[in-house]
Design an enzyme around this catalytic site. Sequence first.
Site, PDB file in Angstrom:
ATOM      1  N   HIS A  58       1.767   4.440  -3.018  1.00 44.29           N
ATOM      2  CA  HIS A  58       1.902   5.894  -2.872  1.00 44.29           C
ATOM      3  C   HIS A  58       3.267   6.344  -3.397  1.00 44.29           C
ATOM      4  O   HIS A  58       3.372   7.304  -4.155  1.00 44.29           O
ATOM      5  CB  HIS A  58       1.804   6.311  -1.398  1.00 44.29           C
ATOM      6  CG  HIS A  58       0.455   6.177  -0.790  1.00 44.29           C
ATOM      7  ND1 HIS A  58      -0.659   6.854  -1.231  1.00 44.29           N
ATOM      8  CD2 HIS A  58       0.028   5.447   0.275  1.00 44.29           C
ATOM      9  CE1 HIS A  58      -1.696   6.557  -0.493  1.00 44.29           C
ATOM     10  NE2 HIS A  58      -1.307   5.695   0.445  1.00 44.29           N
ATOM     11  N   HIS A  86       0.836  -1.201   0.000  1.00 45.94           N
ATOM     12  CA  HIS A  86       0.000   0.000   0.000  1.00 45.94           C
ATOM     13  C   HIS A  86       0.876   1.258   0.000  1.00 45.94           C
ATOM     14  O   HIS A  86       0.672   2.163  -0.814  1.00 45.94           O
ATOM     15  CB  HIS A  86      -0.914  -0.020   1.235  1.00 45.94           C
ATOM     16  CG  HIS A  86      -1.754   1.195   1.391  1.00 45.94           C
ATOM     17  ND1 HIS A  86      -3.103   1.189   1.146  1.00 45.94           N
ATOM     18  CD2 HIS A  86      -1.452   2.457   1.775  1.00 45.94           C
ATOM     19  CE1 HIS A  86      -3.590   2.397   1.373  1.00 45.94           C
ATOM     20  NE2 HIS A  86      -2.609   3.188   1.760  1.00 45.94           N
ATOM     21  N   GLU A  87       1.837   1.297   0.904  1.00 45.01           N
ATOM     22  CA  GLU A  87       2.709   2.482   0.991  1.00 45.01           C
ATOM     23  C   GLU A  87       3.591   2.615  -0.246  1.00 45.01           C
ATOM     24  O   GLU A  87       3.868   3.724  -0.702  1.00 45.01           O
ATOM     25  CB  GLU A  87       3.546   2.434   2.261  1.00 45.01           C
ATOM     26  CG  GLU A  87       2.736   2.446   3.544  1.00 45.01           C
ATOM     27  CD  GLU A  87       1.681   3.541   3.606  1.00 45.01           C
ATOM     28  OE1 GLU A  87       1.945   4.674   3.140  1.00 45.01           O
ATOM     29  OE2 GLU A  87       0.575   3.266   4.098  1.00 45.01           O
TER      30      GLU A  87
END
Length: 144
Positions: free
Chosen positions: A68, A64-65
């Site tokens: 980004h 998820h990170e």
Amino acid sequence: MNLVDYVKSVSQEDFGKPFRHQAVWNNRLKSTGGRFFPHDGHLDFNPKIYEEFGLATFRKIVRHELCHYHLYYEKKGYKHKDADFKNLLKRVDGLRYTPKSQQQKVNYFQYVCQKCGLVYERKRRVDTGKFACGKCRGKLEQKR
């Protein structure tokens, strides 16, 4: 486990792209699994999530990170609301939301109206001497 090496390996295996910044544990995080900082590119991760849910869930949070991270440097939509972010997250099988830990689960207080029997659930305690049922104005009693 060396966090930076782990994040680099996940980035290379799941995205086919290198991770060139720092990744650190942040014990102060409570409700989030990780954070991406666009101003310097580093990632913060919550060690409690890793300890409580294990490596499989933690890997999804890392993904998820990294979504980004990689989208930001590709100058694409890197925020949660952006279609680019949602599509990439689905493609790499990352978590959209951090699972709730045991410390985050809310205990509700239950109150019952003695007149009409309506049950109220509240996160905060209610002063039964001061407040009454909103439906019939009857007296409230704490259920548990």
